[in-house]
Design an enzyme around this catalytic site. Structure first.
Site, PDB file in Angstrom:
ATOM      1  N   THR A 200       0.736  -1.260   0.118  1.00  0.00           N
ATOM      2  CA  THR A 200       0.345  -0.860   0.021  1.00  0.00           C
ATOM      3  C   THR A 200       0.436   1.142  -0.093  1.00  0.00           C
ATOM      4  OG1 THR A 200      -1.335   1.476   1.332  1.00  0.00           O
ATOM      5  CG2 THR A 200      -0.088   0.059   2.794  1.00  0.00           C
TER       6      THR A 200
ATOM      7  N   ASP B 283      -0.132   3.576   1.285  1.00  0.00           N
ATOM      8  CA  ASP B 283      -0.373   4.895   2.461  1.00  0.00           C
ATOM      9  C   ASP B 283      -0.072   4.279   3.745  1.00  0.00           C
ATOM     10  OD1 ASP B 283      -2.519   6.273   1.376  1.00  0.00           O
ATOM     11  OD2 ASP B 283      -3.879   4.120   1.696  1.00  0.00           O
TER      12      ASP B 283
ATOM     13  N   MET C  71      -1.416  11.930  -2.102  1.00  0.00           N
ATOM     14  CA  MET C  71      -2.644  11.219  -1.951  1.00  0.00           C
ATOM     15  C   MET C  71      -1.992  10.829   0.126  1.00  0.00           C
ATOM     16  SD  MET C  71      -2.614   8.205  -5.066  1.00  0.00           S
ATOM     17  CE  MET C  71      -4.005   8.393  -6.203  1.00  0.00           C
ATOM     18  N   GLY C  72      -2.674   9.421  -0.422  1.00  0.00           N
ATOM     19  CA  GLY C  72      -2.123   8.938   1.888  1.00  0.00           C
ATOM     20  C   GLY C  72      -3.706   8.792   2.738  1.00  0.00           C
TER      21      GLY C  72
END
EC number: 2.7.1.90
Lengths: 421, 421
Positions: free
Chosen positions: B142, B144, B190-191
């Protein structure tokens, strides 16, 4: 006799390779100490000349100058500053020449686009008239690729490579997600009124590796129905679609597509990017989930993935400018002349500035497909050699490129008179 | 006895290196033909298992599989599809196990984030209960970076390198232009609810190469006055400023900053990106010219500038997953264990899935500076080894990487019963 000094300045929006041309000018001048004394750079472009804010590039080591070849941005600062017409503000031009005279500057190298070609031309003319003749050579630079005569403009090919590569990578992403999620990716690119950069997005698709891409060119008035029908059909056929949209796309009435009538909480018109407008339109009218990206500065600063062809062009036009000036050339721009597409062959030429200044080169009509949404084989043949080859910067232990910063030591002022540009 | 087959699927948003893990799984399985028969991949992730739409990876050559190592996207298709809870839809899990039983699949490798760790766990439990025990191993992935236990998540480091590099390059651009034009560059990354990716923007600035960067983290409630004061002071001191803003930034009332009350011509709320909102705010309140970019998919697909450390991690977690399963491991996730920052030392570990599923790792509070706008040395020490090293894909004559496409030949259905996932 002490040789005269040279002046070099960077103008307008930067490119990934404008410093490559700077590197070439400085390295070539250093090889001719009998002809060129010091090279002074304008701090923040021509504004540095007007304000007598000159940078002494002789303070920089050969190693530092060499590192400019792999460094993005404008090493001496650039500017958005267009000199007024000679009739309107003769004082500006006279000031330039006074500064050049004070610092014994006999060579003027101006690295930029259309406006700077015009300035370069006038400096050449007026210096002659003022009894201090300066050899003025323009070095082409613009991601917009809109200078005439030259086959392409250094800076464009790297932006094109970045856009082609980014379109390919993002298309592989949306293709992976499209079964259950995002079906359309919208990518906004630069180019003002010309579709040169948007066209590069089309290079992500080849016969061997087809990618469904719809391009929106500023040259083609936006037809919402035709566009949505095309996106719908493309998603129907391929399961997904990428849209490359130029910032300058307009509706048939001439209004920018980005001006979609949005207003903020205070009732002010919201002029955002065009990508979110297109993404919202697709989602609203077709129901597809969308993602969108805006490349902005990234596309003109991505030195890490610059085109090797572009780097070679940018160096060659800078070196040739100095060699031309030494040989007595004046009021010229160095150009790229293409003699063959495949294998790609090119050489350096030059063109009189009166053929360059205030003229724009548009995309040939036969570079855009009849439906207005794609590029033709003629366009592919033009673009292919430009985006070929990589020229990676060296990377450091911090995981980032070893981009160089100059000291940019000032030259002592001689006139030292205030001037408000 | 014929060895059992394996199933591999990719889940959720792609990363630049999820195919590196796929490559590792397939290459490692091929080295153990006595233990693993064929590897079947799910077409479009777990949906392919539910619908019995399996891909026969044995049809792909070793050369093609090796090329996955430098190819972004998800080679077999990914999906955004979260299985319901076991209580809510037991039929989904039973269907999975029926499909696995029909195709003699004894190994389940699931490459994804939190949701897929949970699915993996349940497949392991339920298969046992259903009398067809499957060894289920989760492979972390991911951008993230929010999986627990593992020091980092493969995919994150490449996004981080992309964001750090893009922030540096764009900052050099705005620095060049700032004297007469743009003073602030705003970059949206993003995140989701975690600032891991935004934090990477801070890595563009080092002691040797300071860059004025203001970061807006989703962990820090947005304070407009403090932010504008910081931007103003930064531009005052350095002449320009870059702002890295996470898509998930919220105001103190919990409302997303991207929801700025814009409405379109029809009165509909316009939920655009957060970068244009921030850029507009800066221009409106401080008068500075701004530029803004939104990286979106580019940051998770930019295999061309992937982190070498990340590529090595992604391969290692994939290989270890297969080796673990062969050794009898079950209901585990492979992990990255860091033993030293500098020189960076790491090894592969594993953790029980019950420690992974449905838990999120947040940024440590001591990674964000007290003012809320920057990263601390602790964060730098964490990030530095992750973004170090390059791993360029080979490029072709068309100027673009040789990214591979698989044939993705289907496995003949055995159940051939309809199932609506």
């Amino acid at each position: 006799m002490t040789p005269q000094n040279a002046f070099y300045a960077q103008s307008g929006g930067v490119t990934a390779v404008i410093n490559v041309s700077a590197c070439a000018v400085l390295e070539t001048a250093r090889r001719h100490p009998d002809k060129i004394g010091k090279v002074y750079a304008g701090r923040n472009g021509i504004v540095g000349a007007l304000t007598e804010d000159l940078i002494d590039t002789s303070q920089e080591s050969d190693e530092t100058i060499a590192a400019l070849r792999h460094t993005p941005g404008a090493a001496f600062g650039s500017c958005r500053y267009k000199l007024k017409s000679l009739e309107e503000n003769r004082a500006q031009y006279e000031r330039l020449i006074e500064v050049f005279r004070a610092h014994n500057i006999g060579y003027f190298f101006y690295n930029g686009g259309n406006d700077s070609a015009d300035t370069c031309h006038k400096v050449s003319q007026l210096s002659e008239a003022m009894g201090f003749p300066i050899r003025a050579i323009h070095i082409p630079k613009t991601v917009d690729n809109d200078l005439p005569v030259t086959d392409c403009c250094p800076g464009y090919a790297s932006a094109a490579k970045y856009v082609a590569l980014s379109t390919l990578e993002a298309s592989m992403d949306v293709a992976s997600m499209s079964a259950t999620s995002t079906k359309v990716f919208v990518f906004e690119v630069m180019g003002r009124h010309a579709g040169w950069i948007a066209a590069a997005g089309g290079m992500a698709s080849t016969a061997k590796r087809p990618v469904p891409i719809v391009i929106l060119f500023p040259e083609v008035p936006f037809d919402q129905d035709a566009f949505l029908a095309r996106v719908k059909a493309t998603v129907g056929e391929h399961g997904y679609c990428s849209v490359v949209v130029s910032e300058g796309v307009r509706r048939a009435d001439g209004k920018f597509l980005a001006d979609a009538g949005y207003t903020d909480a205070f009732g002010h018109t919201q002029l955002g990017g065009v990508a979110p407008v297109v993404a919202r339109m697709i989602h609203g009218e077709l129901g597809f989930r969308t993602h969108w990206a805006v490349a902005d500065y990234l596309q003109r600063s991505a030195r890490h993935i610059a085109s090797r062809t572009d780097v070679e062009h940018a160096y060659a036009v800078g070196r040739a400018a100095v060699e031309l000036a030494i040989a007595g050339g004046n009021a010229l721009m160095t150009t790229i002349e293409r003699s063959a597409d495949d294998p790609y062959r090119w050489e350096i030429g030059s063109a009189p500035l009166e053929e360059i200044a205030n003229r724009e080169k548009h995309m040939p009509a036969d570079f855009i497909t009849a439906d207005g949404f794609g590029i033709t084989d003629a366009c592919r043949h033009y673009l292919q050699p430009l985006i070929r080859g990589e020229d990676y910067p060296p990377f450091a232990e911090d995981g980032l490129p070893r981009y160089v910063r100059l000291q940019n030591a000032p030259v002592a002022k001689i006139l030292n008179t205030p001037f408000e540009p």
